[in-house]
Design a protein around this motif. Structure first.
Motif, PDB file in Angstrom:
ATOM      1  N   VAL A 152       0.870  -1.174   0.000  1.00 24.78           N
ATOM      2  CA  VAL A 152       0.000   0.000   0.000  1.00 24.78           C
ATOM      3  C   VAL A 152       0.910   1.228   0.000  1.00 24.78           C
ATOM      4  O   VAL A 152       1.946   1.226   0.672  1.00 24.78           O
ATOM      5  CB  VAL A 152      -0.891   0.013   1.259  1.00 24.78           C
ATOM      6  CG1 VAL A 152      -1.778   1.256   1.277  1.00 24.78           C
ATOM      7  CG2 VAL A 152      -1.713  -1.254   1.350  1.00 24.78           C
ATOM      8  N   SER A 273      -3.871  -4.924   0.888  1.00 25.98           N
ATOM      9  CA  SER A 273      -5.054  -4.064   0.913  1.00 25.98           C
ATOM     10  C   SER A 273      -5.841  -4.191   2.207  1.00 25.98           C
ATOM     11  O   SER A 273      -6.533  -3.257   2.609  1.00 25.98           O
ATOM     12  CB  SER A 273      -5.953  -4.397  -0.275  1.00 25.98           C
ATOM     13  OG  SER A 273      -6.433  -5.730  -0.202  1.00 25.98           O
ATOM     14  N   GLN A 289      -3.224   3.930  -2.255  1.00 24.41           N
ATOM     15  CA  GLN A 289      -3.369   3.076  -3.432  1.00 24.41           C
ATOM     16  C   GLN A 289      -2.447   1.877  -3.244  1.00 24.41           C
ATOM     17  O   GLN A 289      -1.798   1.714  -2.212  1.00 24.41           O
ATOM     18  CB  GLN A 289      -3.020   3.827  -4.708  1.00 24.41           C
ATOM     19  CG  GLN A 289      -4.193   4.089  -5.654  1.00 24.41           C
ATOM     20  CD  GLN A 289      -4.762   2.816  -6.274  1.00 24.41           C
ATOM     21  OE1 GLN A 289      -4.254   1.727  -6.092  1.00 24.41           O
ATOM     22  NE2 GLN A 289      -5.831   2.968  -7.025  1.00 24.41           N
ATOM     23  N   LEU A 290      -2.419   1.017  -4.262  1.00 25.61           N
ATOM     24  CA  LEU A 290      -1.632  -0.206  -4.224  1.00 25.61           C
ATOM     25  C   LEU A 290      -0.616  -0.209  -5.354  1.00 25.61           C
ATOM     26  O   LEU A 290      -0.871   0.334  -6.434  1.00 25.61           O
ATOM     27  CB  LEU A 290      -2.553  -1.426  -4.386  1.00 25.61           C
ATOM     28  CG  LEU A 290      -3.638  -1.625  -3.337  1.00 25.61           C
ATOM     29  CD1 LEU A 290      -4.670  -2.635  -3.830  1.00 25.61           C
ATOM     30  CD2 LEU A 290      -3.033  -2.096  -2.026  1.00 25.61           C
ATOM     31  N   GLU A 360     -11.820   3.748   0.195  1.00 24.87           N
ATOM     32  CA  GLU A 360     -10.687   2.860  -0.047  1.00 24.87           C
ATOM     33  C   GLU A 360     -11.042   1.731  -0.998  1.00 24.87           C
ATOM     34  O   GLU A 360     -10.181   1.244  -1.757  1.00 24.87           O
ATOM     35  CB  GLU A 360     -10.131   2.289   1.278  1.00 24.87           C
ATOM     36  CG  GLU A 360     -11.046   1.373   2.054  1.00 24.87           C
ATOM     37  CD  GLU A 360     -11.853   2.093   3.108  1.00 24.87           C
ATOM     38  OE1 GLU A 360     -12.201   1.471   4.122  1.00 24.87           O
ATOM     39  OE2 GLU A 360     -12.149   3.300   2.908  1.00 24.87           O
ATOM     40  N   THR A 364      -9.376   1.664  -5.183  1.00 21.21           N
ATOM     41  CA  THR A 364      -8.551   0.563  -5.682  1.00 21.21           C
ATOM     42  C   THR A 364      -9.324  -0.306  -6.673  1.00 21.21           C
ATOM     43  O   THR A 364      -8.954  -1.442  -6.949  1.00 21.21           O
ATOM     44  CB  THR A 364      -8.058  -0.300  -4.507  1.00 21.21           C
ATOM     45  OG1 THR A 364      -9.158  -0.643  -3.661  1.00 21.21           O
ATOM     46  CG2 THR A 364      -7.029   0.448  -3.679  1.00 21.21           C
ATOM     47  N   TRP A 367      -7.728  -2.405  -9.663  1.00 16.62           N
ATOM     48  CA  TRP A 367      -7.010  -3.662  -9.483  1.00 16.62           C
ATOM     49  C   TRP A 367      -7.870  -4.872  -9.804  1.00 16.62           C
ATOM     50  O   TRP A 367      -7.356  -5.963 -10.044  1.00 16.62           O
ATOM     51  CB  TRP A 367      -6.435  -3.754  -8.064  1.00 16.62           C
ATOM     52  CG  TRP A 367      -5.186  -2.949  -7.972  1.00 16.62           C
ATOM     53  CD1 TRP A 367      -5.055  -1.675  -7.515  1.00 16.62           C
ATOM     54  CD2 TRP A 367      -3.891  -3.342  -8.422  1.00 16.62           C
ATOM     55  NE1 TRP A 367      -3.757  -1.247  -7.648  1.00 16.62           N
ATOM     56  CE2 TRP A 367      -3.023  -2.249  -8.190  1.00 16.62           C
ATOM     57  CE3 TRP A 367      -3.375  -4.503  -8.992  1.00 16.62           C
ATOM     58  CZ2 TRP A 367      -1.669  -2.297  -8.520  1.00 16.62           C
ATOM     59  CZ3 TRP A 367      -2.029  -4.551  -9.305  1.00 16.62           C
ATOM     60  CH2 TRP A 367      -1.184  -3.464  -9.074  1.00 16.62           C
TER      61      TRP A 367
END
Length: 418
Positions: A152, A273, A289-290, A360, A364, A367
């Protein structure tokens, strides 16, 4: 199918989770079962989800006045070591949970799971996302959570420093160096508990793109002393030697690593996550974010990241109340309760067409459509082999030469060749 397919676009609001350990030894639901006809036991390791499950259990009991649910929550490490004992005689865990991989395999070998293949609730799940709970064509467990096991990062810090998402190993190191030069810890690494086992997934995904690599390792067809694992260990050591982990990373547990990111002392958290909700609890202003480190040249990269379907719901084969246990699983898989759980806990789920509402999860969303690989570590079915590999990561961070650490791991693996 282990790669996350693009059919996830079927979700109505497709937007975004290891198993973070509970902080207490044991936590129980507060429901009074004295007036109920049947009490079923529900056991799991997600202490941070207690409030959400308490609410859902109350809703289930209101809708099913003849059934009471007694929930017990264990720390994840305790649950991993004791789950077989807990469920063996059927006195607890009418509904129980399992990690995929080694724990699922061990529980299945002792016959802990009832066959759920004919359950009407299977239609509530995305078919491709519940395969981790299958064995020999039988659905023994239903993965409930969909998480991304990769770092993250703080979007605002990256934007402040003009950093782009790295697309190869050299650019990943450059990003880390820029963060360090500007006073940030590049990567908060909980090396004392879950960090090595989590970061290894994205570190190995392109070094060994063969999704059967760990099956072959356990069968003796490849070795940890081969280039793919030695390279992975070498890159872990490089991150440590260049100062990109915090000081005493091997003495840092996950909650402390979360705090470093929440306080904006560190720019990345090397877990997944599932930590995002905890980060936002400590600092609601974080923009997260990732990303996954790409350990090869961009042109050689097969995968963009890692996903896992976990928190696998099962019914105890020794349960005296299997129908009531299945009714509880069916309730959890219905759209409204599942949406409630997802938004309360910051988890994406394997259930179809959910309404994801939190920032959140929405942030994301992309993904879901990337080419991600099922978490390699969970494809290791022998716990001793898994621990040997994790220990080799800790060894190189402590200063051991990568080739020596790999040889030590292979020595243990040789004792467990299938």
């Amino acid at each position: 199918m282990r790669s996350l397919p693009r059919i996830l676009g079927l979700f109505s609001l497709v937007v975004l989770a290891s198993c973070a350990p509970a902080n207490s030894d044991l936590s129980s639901g507060s429901n009074d079962s004295s007036d109920s006809d049947v009490t079923i036991s529900f056991i799991h390791w997600r202490g941070e989800d207690k409030e959400a499950f308490d609410s859902l259990i109350n809703e289930f009991e209101d809708a099913n006045p003849g059934i009471s649910v007694d929930m017990n929550i264990y720390p994840s490490d305790q649950y991993q070591s004791q789950a077989q004992t807990l469920v063996r005689d059927g006195s607890t865990g009418d509904v129980f949970t399992s990690f995929p991989g080694a724990q699922f395999d061990a529980l299945n070998k002792i016959g802990a799971f009832a066959d759920l293949s004919d359950g009407p609730f299977l239609d509530h799940f995305e078919d491709s996302l519940i395969e981790a709970g299958q064995k020999d064509g039988v659905q023994y467990a239903l993965p409930y959570q969909l998480v991304f096991n990769q770092p993250v990062y703080n979007v605002d810090i990256f934007e402040e420093l003009g950093l782009d998402i790295p697309r190869d190993w050299d650019s990943f190191l450059e990003v880390c160096q820029t963060l360090l030069d500007n006073g940030y810890i590049p990567i908060a690494f909980p090396g004392a508990d879950i960090g090595p086992g989590q970061l290894m997934n994205s570190m190995v995904m392109n070094n060994a793109p063969d999704e059967d690599i760990f099956e072959k390792l356990q069968a003796g067809e490849v070795k940890a002393t081969d280039e793919w694992w030695v390279k992975t260990l070498t890159q872990f050591k490089e991150l440590e030697d260049l100062g990109y982990f915090q000081e005493d990373s091997l003495g840092t547990q996950h909650p402390a690593a979360i705090s470093l990111v929440a306080q904006e002392k560190a720019a990345m958290l090397a877990t997944g996550s599932y930590a995002m909700a905890g980060l936002l609890e400590q600092n609601e202003d974080l923009n997260l974010q990732l990303l996954a480190p790409i350990t090869v040249d961009e042109s050689d990269a097969t995968y963009e990241g890692i996903h896992t379907t976990t928190f696998m719901l099962g019914v105890n084969s020794q349960s005296e109340h299997p129908e009531e246990a299945k009714a509880f699983i069916e309730f959890l898989s219905e759209k409204e309760p599942a949406s409630e759980y997802a938004n309360a806990t910051g988890q994406h789920l394997t259930v179809k067409e959910l309404d994801y509402e939190t920032d959140e999860l929405r942030d994301t969303a992309d993904w879901m459509d990337k080419n991600t690989r099922f978490q390699p570590r969970f494809l290791i079915t022998n716990a001793d082999v898994e621990q040997a590999l994790i220990s080799s990561i800790q060894d190189v961070i402590a200063g051991t030469d990568p080739e020596d650490a790999a040889a030590s791991a292979q020595g243990i693996i040789d004792q467990h060749i299938d």
